[in-house]
Design a protein around this motif. Structure first.
Motif, PDB file in Angstrom:
ATOM      1  N   ASP A 116       0.838  -1.202   0.000  1.00 38.96           N
ATOM      2  CA  ASP A 116       0.000   0.000   0.000  1.00 38.96           C
ATOM      3  C   ASP A 116       0.869   1.247   0.000  1.00 38.96           C
ATOM      4  O   ASP A 116       0.999   1.937  -1.004  1.00 38.96           O
ATOM      5  CB  ASP A 116      -0.927  -0.017   1.210  1.00 38.96           C
ATOM      6  CG  ASP A 116      -1.752   1.258   1.354  1.00 38.96           C
ATOM      7  OD1 ASP A 116      -1.920   1.971   0.349  1.00 38.96           O
ATOM      8  OD2 ASP A 116      -2.235   1.525   2.464  1.00 38.96           O
ATOM      9  N   SER A 117       1.497   1.530   1.115  1.00 38.38           N
ATOM     10  CA  SER A 117       2.268   2.762   1.266  1.00 38.38           C
ATOM     11  C   SER A 117       3.592   2.691   0.504  1.00 38.38           C
ATOM     12  O   SER A 117       4.071   1.624   0.133  1.00 38.38           O
ATOM     13  CB  SER A 117       2.548   3.015   2.746  1.00 38.38           C
ATOM     14  OG  SER A 117       1.343   3.087   3.467  1.00 38.38           O
ATOM     15  N   ARG A 118       4.172   3.860   0.309  1.00 38.27           N
ATOM     16  CA  ARG A 118       5.463   3.925  -0.365  1.00 38.27           C
ATOM     17  C   ARG A 118       6.532   3.300   0.521  1.00 38.27           C
ATOM     18  O   ARG A 118       6.575   3.514   1.735  1.00 38.27           O
ATOM     19  CB  ARG A 118       5.826   5.376  -0.676  1.00 38.27           C
ATOM     20  CG  ARG A 118       7.171   5.518  -1.402  1.00 38.27           C
ATOM     21  CD  ARG A 118       7.445   6.929  -1.849  1.00 38.27           C
ATOM     22  NE  ARG A 118       8.763   7.036  -2.457  1.00 38.27           N
ATOM     23  CZ  ARG A 118       9.047   6.730  -3.712  1.00 38.27           C
ATOM     24  NH1 ARG A 118       8.069   6.302  -4.512  1.00 38.27           N
ATOM     25  NH2 ARG A 118      10.276   6.843  -4.195  1.00 38.27           N
ATOM     26  N   GLY A 119       7.408   2.532  -0.094  1.00 44.27           N
ATOM     27  CA  GLY A 119       8.521   1.957   0.633  1.00 44.27           C
ATOM     28  C   GLY A 119       9.600   3.001   0.859  1.00 44.27           C
ATOM     29  O   GLY A 119      10.175   3.525  -0.103  1.00 44.27           O
ATOM     30  N   THR A 120       9.859   3.320   2.100  1.00 43.10           N
ATOM     31  CA  THR A 120      10.839   4.356   2.441  1.00 43.10           C
ATOM     32  C   THR A 120      12.017   3.822   3.232  1.00 43.10           C
ATOM     33  O   THR A 120      13.080   4.445   3.252  1.00 43.10           O
ATOM     34  CB  THR A 120      10.166   5.468   3.279  1.00 43.10           C
ATOM     35  OG1 THR A 120       9.546   4.863   4.428  1.00 43.10           O
ATOM     36  CG2 THR A 120       9.105   6.194   2.467  1.00 43.10           C
ATOM     37  N   ASP A 121      11.837   2.679   3.896  1.00 42.79           N
ATOM     38  CA  ASP A 121      12.850   2.163   4.824  1.00 42.79           C
ATOM     39  C   ASP A 121      13.487   0.886   4.287  1.00 42.79           C
ATOM     40  O   ASP A 121      12.800   0.028   3.726  1.00 42.79           O
ATOM     41  CB  ASP A 121      12.222   1.834   6.185  1.00 42.79           C
ATOM     42  CG  ASP A 121      11.623   3.048   6.868  1.00 42.79           C
ATOM     43  OD1 ASP A 121      11.733   4.166   6.316  1.00 42.79           O
ATOM     44  OD2 ASP A 121      11.037   2.868   7.946  1.00 42.79           O
ATOM     45  N   ILE A 122      14.785   0.763   4.492  1.00 46.92           N
ATOM     46  CA  ILE A 122      15.451  -0.513   4.222  1.00 46.92           C
ATOM     47  C   ILE A 122      15.250  -1.387   5.456  1.00 46.92           C
ATOM     48  O   ILE A 122      15.688  -1.044   6.557  1.00 46.92           O
ATOM     49  CB  ILE A 122      16.955  -0.314   3.964  1.00 46.92           C
ATOM     50  CG1 ILE A 122      17.178   0.564   2.728  1.00 46.92           C
ATOM     51  CG2 ILE A 122      17.634  -1.678   3.781  1.00 46.92           C
ATOM     52  CD1 ILE A 122      18.630   0.963   2.525  1.00 46.92           C
ATOM     53  N   ASP A 123      14.552  -2.491   5.267  1.00 43.78           N
ATOM     54  CA  ASP A 123      14.297  -3.402   6.378  1.00 43.78           C
ATOM     55  C   ASP A 123      15.283  -4.558   6.336  1.00 43.78           C
ATOM     56  O   ASP A 123      15.545  -5.129   5.268  1.00 43.78           O
ATOM     57  CB  ASP A 123      12.871  -3.952   6.299  1.00 43.78           C
ATOM     58  CG  ASP A 123      12.596  -4.962   7.408  1.00 43.78           C
ATOM     59  OD1 ASP A 123      12.828  -4.629   8.577  1.00 43.78           O
ATOM     60  OD2 ASP A 123      12.175  -6.092   7.080  1.00 43.78           O
ATOM     61  N   HIS A 124      15.841  -4.884   7.491  1.00 42.22           N
ATOM     62  CA  HIS A 124      16.636  -6.107   7.616  1.00 42.22           C
ATOM     63  C   HIS A 124      15.648  -7.239   7.882  1.00 42.22           C
ATOM     64  O   HIS A 124      15.076  -7.314   8.969  1.00 42.22           O
ATOM     65  CB  HIS A 124      17.642  -5.980   8.757  1.00 42.22           C
ATOM     66  CG  HIS A 124      18.730  -4.996   8.476  1.00 42.22           C
ATOM     67  ND1 HIS A 124      18.672  -3.671   8.883  1.00 42.22           N
ATOM     68  CD2 HIS A 124      19.903  -5.140   7.803  1.00 42.22           C
ATOM     69  CE1 HIS A 124      19.761  -3.053   8.480  1.00 42.22           C
ATOM     70  NE2 HIS A 124      20.530  -3.915   7.829  1.00 42.22           N
TER      71      HIS A 124
END
Length: 241
Positions: free
Chosen positions: A67-75
């Motif tokens: 849904d939302s924009r991907g802004t964070d790099i997730d481990h």
């Protein structure tokens, strides 16, 4: 969630990431060391984020909620449990701030045999573990991995249910409109298909195309059924234009 193809990291990026992994090792290979090095790693983050954005759906959607924009790099495997994977390319996904910081956080459930109980959309086909019930727009877990992923990623939170409900109505209307134009040989049919496949909640479209025909007759309007069959034959069952 939809399946995503992980792109190979260029040699330059892999070399850079390995250099920073060595820094974590030299600093003690602890979670504290990994977090400190990650905080300083502006160049590796730029490389990783650019690659993740090239893989993401639509306008760089979150790889969990779509849904939302991907802004964070997730481990994917958190630094708390795997500090030496802080700079491993295969351990990175892009997420929205909500999924990353409010739902998933550092949760990483394991099965009794030690395998991860979360869906990695670059490794797993979410449809093997999840089914979307169109009468409620709730996800139901088909496996232990599916059930854990619903919980950890918050896939059934109210805002996502509302969004998927609207997306379901929109998808049916767009597929019907696409079908009419397709039958007429109108070149704008391709544009309609592309727009739908680039929209938020494309997991709804993905689930529609894989819907069992017998179930489809109970949840779709009669005029939507032939349009969906045509869509399957022309656009396939994968969420790519």
């Amino acid at each position: 969630m939809i399946p995503l193809q992980r792109v190979p990291a260029p040699h330059r990026t892999q070399t850079l990431l390995q250099r920073w992994t060595t820094r974590v090792q030299n600093a003690g290979a602890t979670t504290t060391a990994a977090r400190a090095e990650w905080k300083k790693a502006s160049a590796p983050k730029r490389h990783v984020k650019a690659l993740l954005e090239s893989m993401a759906h639509g306008a760089v959607r979150c790889m969990y909620c779509d849904d939302s924009r991907g802004t964070d790099i997730d481990h994917f495997q958190p630094l708390a449990s795997a500090p030496l994977r802080a700079f491993v390319w295969e351990n990175h996904l892009i997420a929205c701030a909500w999924c990353n910081s409010n739902d998933k956080r550092e949760r990483y459930p394991l099965a009794p045999n030690g395998t991860c109980l979360l869906i990695d959309p670059t490794v797993d086909d979410p449809a093997d573990h999840l089914i979307l019930r169109f009468t409620s727009c709730l996800y139901e877990g088909l496996t232990s991995k599916g059930r854990a992923s619903i919980d950890v990623f918050g896939l059934n939170r109210p805002d996502l249910l509302d969004g998927r409900t609207r997306a379901f109505t929109t998808a049916c209307l767009v597929i019907e409109g696409w079908h009419q134009r397709h039958l007429e040989g109108d070149p704008s049919a391709k544009e309609k298909a592309h727009a739908l496949l680039e929209s938020p909640f494309v997991d709804v479209v993905y689930s529609l195309t894989r819907l069992d025909p017998d179930i489809a007759e109970t949840v779709l309007e009669a005029r939507t059924l032939p349009a969906l069959e045509a869509w399957r034959s022309v656009c396939g069952t994968t969420p790519t234009p």
